[in-house]
Design an enzyme around this catalytic site. Structure first.
Site, PDB file in Angstrom:
ATOM      1  N   CYS A   1       0.828  -1.212   0.000  1.00 55.01           N
ATOM      2  CA  CYS A   1       0.000   0.000   0.000  1.00 55.01           C
ATOM      3  C   CYS A   1       0.860   1.257   0.000  1.00 55.01           C
ATOM      4  O   CYS A   1       1.131   1.853   1.046  1.00 55.01           O
ATOM      5  CB  CYS A   1      -0.964   0.033   1.169  1.00 55.01           C
TER       6      CYS A   1
ATOM      7  N   CYS B   1      -6.150   2.233  -3.838  1.00 52.89           N
ATOM      8  CA  CYS B   1      -5.558   2.849  -2.657  1.00 52.89           C
ATOM      9  C   CYS B   1      -6.470   3.978  -2.187  1.00 52.89           C
ATOM     10  O   CYS B   1      -6.441   5.066  -2.760  1.00 52.89           O
ATOM     11  CB  CYS B   1      -4.161   3.381  -2.989  1.00 52.89           C
TER      12      CYS B   1
END
Length: 555
Positions: free
Chosen positions: A307, A487
């Site tokens: 991430c 994201c």
């Protein structure tokens, strides 16, 4: 912590915490041996953190790390010497206690009979039969005898592994599947950002692993030591061997906290924290609440990391909290990134820059955190300069949020499954291994050039499930993965910039722009992140429901 007695002078346990010292001293132990390498899991305190508290409690402590399955006679001899040198009784620990028991068992070969070693280990709850078989058959090939065999074996019980198992069973009920994973707890890691922002409690992100393994799937609670793809075999900790017809490998990433000098000595105190560890995310929120102004640093290491937006999410949520508390004006917030840009997909940068300016954040690119002096509150960065040169820069801080460097786990990097950079070598569309046709890789440890997120695993799992069954002759055609990743960039409490993209940074929105334009901060995207994605994860993805994730077929 469950302490199990092996001998009068030695007991073993799984991972211990710095807060366990009172109990350990109360049980009469005088010394501790750590047999677990740092960075194996996201909820693991480092050796230094444990050692600091052990020393303060009057215990002696030693570090003898053993990589799962790579136990050597030299390490057993070193373990034996420590038992002679340290005051007893001694407590040895690793993830589950298995490595510690194996060290003891190997050190006792020639002193005790195999039956005695096996009996003492069994009484403590550990099965050393495979290790003793290896000792008795010294020189034999390590993969010669299988302890079990399954049609499909999945290495890793994280988001990717459990989702693949569930998707396989949804397509082929009754399929013989085994998941290999030593962890007791499964974590919803995307939630740790919200823990650090005071939105979630840490306990909301954790579930007991046994409750999540799909019904009918065999759970082999062990760590993987190595692979023998030419023999269709996986070697486990304790020298056990598992054979497979099809193999799926998705063990996640290794977080290399030790790569930053001084970091493990100060994590969780001196204003140093990280949302990349379960037990530290609450400390992030504690620091944010206590912050009354000063210098706050947020760092991002070289890619790849899980991430890529998470380092910024922590920063934006902190700044929003300080703005609401009226202390942002007294704060100097800096973002130090090893990269060259704020975010890798340019379409989302304008919205992020609006928040950078609104919060008064100083951007520092091409800067890699290399050392932390917690006591003096100084962070040291390596600053890249034109021509390939670099220089050191020291920055004082009042709060420091660190993201550690990350890599594939050691047992992957040293295996025949890895590419030259240490990642699982797969075709980026089919996720099939490029050299071993009955092996697939997905999730964070695969070498696909996509964002390493749970959203990517959600899209990859059905592709792998379909293609495994295609290999078995039970599905027509192959499925393909397009590189999708998502994201949700939490730019303030209540608003998110929802980045969604495929390979090459091509935008891949899940919703029409009139409903949700991911390039702009949105309240709807926040509700999606806070309210919808957790149940979608626990009750959808991990249960084999492929909502908005049906695989595309190779045309």
């Amino acid at each position: 912590m469950h302490i199990k007695q092996l001998t009068a002078d030695l007991a073993v346990s799984g991972q211990i915490a710095p807060t366990d010292m009172t109990e350990i001293v109360g049980a009469g132990f005088k010394a501790i041996i750590c047999n677990r390498p740092d960075g194996e899991a996201g909820d693991q305190p480092s050796f230094h953190e444990v050692a600091q508290q052990a020393t303060a409690a009057g215990l002696e402590m030693r570090y003898l790390p053993v990589t799962p399955g790579q136990l050597a006679e030299e390490q057993a001899a070193a373990f034996d010497r420590l038992l002679e040198e340290l005051p007893g009784p001694v407590l040895a620990y690793c993830r589950s206690g298995m490595r510690s028991v194996s060290l003891w068992g190997l050190s006792q070969a020639g002193r005790l009979s195999p039956d005695d070693i096996l009996a003492r280990a069994t009484a403590a709850g550990y099965d050393l039969s495979a290790l003793l078989r290896r000792i008795a058959q010294a020189g034999a090939a390590p993969f010669a005898v299988a302890d079990s065999s399954h049609e499909v074996v999945i290495v890793g019980g994280g988001a990717a592994g459990i989702s693949v198992a569930a998707s396989l069973l949804a397509r082929q009920p009754g399929l013989d599947i085994a998941i290999i994973d030593p962890a007791d707890v499964h974590y919803y890691q995307p939630g740790w950002t919200l823990v650090g922002g005071g939105v979630f409690q840490a306990t909301q992100t954790a579930r007991v692993m046994g409750a999540l393994i799909p019904r009918g799937v065999h759970w082999i609670k062990s760590a993987v030591a190595g692979f023998a793809p030419e023999r269709n075999a996986v070697l486990l900790e304790g020298c056990r061997v598992v054979k497979y017809g099809q193999l799926v490998v998705c063990p996640g990433l290794k977080l290399d906290w030790e790569a930053i000098e001084g970091l493990t000595d100060t994590l969780g105190r001196n204003g140093v924290t990280s949302n990349y560890r379960y037990d530290l995310a609450p400390y992030t929120w504690e620091l944010v609440q206590r912050f009354k102004g000063g210098t706050a640093l947020f760092t991002q290491p070289p890619m790849p990391i899980k991430c890529a937006g998470a380092p910024q999410k922590a920063m934006y949520l902190s700044c929003d909290a300080w703005r609401r508390a009226g202390v942002l004006a007294q704060s100097r917030v800096q973002f130090h990134s090893a990269g060259a840009v704020l975010f890798g997909v340019a379409d989302y940068v304008p919205a992020l820059m609006e928040y950078v300016r609104a919060y008064g954040i100083g951007l520092h690119f091409a800067e890699t955190l290399t050392a932390v002096d917690g006591a003096r509150r100084i962070a040291t960065f390596s600053v890249s300069a034109p021509g390939g040169t670099s220089q050191r820069r020291q920055v004082p801080f009042d709060m420091l949020h660190v993201v550690p460097p990350q890599s594939a786990p050691d047992f992957i990097r040293s295996s025949p499954l890895a590419d030259a950079a240490g990642w699982i070598e797969v075709d980026q569309a089919t996720l099939q291994h490029r050299r071993f046709a009955n092996i697939f890789g997905l999730g964070d440890a695969a070498n696909t050039p996509n964002a390493k997120t749970a959203a990517a695993a959600r899209k990859q799992a059905p592709v792998v499930a379909h293609n495994v069954l295609f290999n078995l002759g039970r599905q027509a055609g192959q499925a393909r993965y397009d590189g999708y990743g998502s994201c949700p960039l939490t730019v303030e409490r209540g608003k998110i910039v929802l980045a969604e993209f495929n390979y090459g940074g091509r935008l891949a929105p899940s919703f029409p722009a009139w409903l949700l334009d991911g390039r702009r901060p949105s309240r709807l995207a926040w509700l999606l992140k806070e309210r919808l994605l957790p149940p979608l994860y626990w009750k959808g993805m991990l249960k084999g429901h492929e909502w908005l994730a049906q695989p595309e077929m190779v045309g």
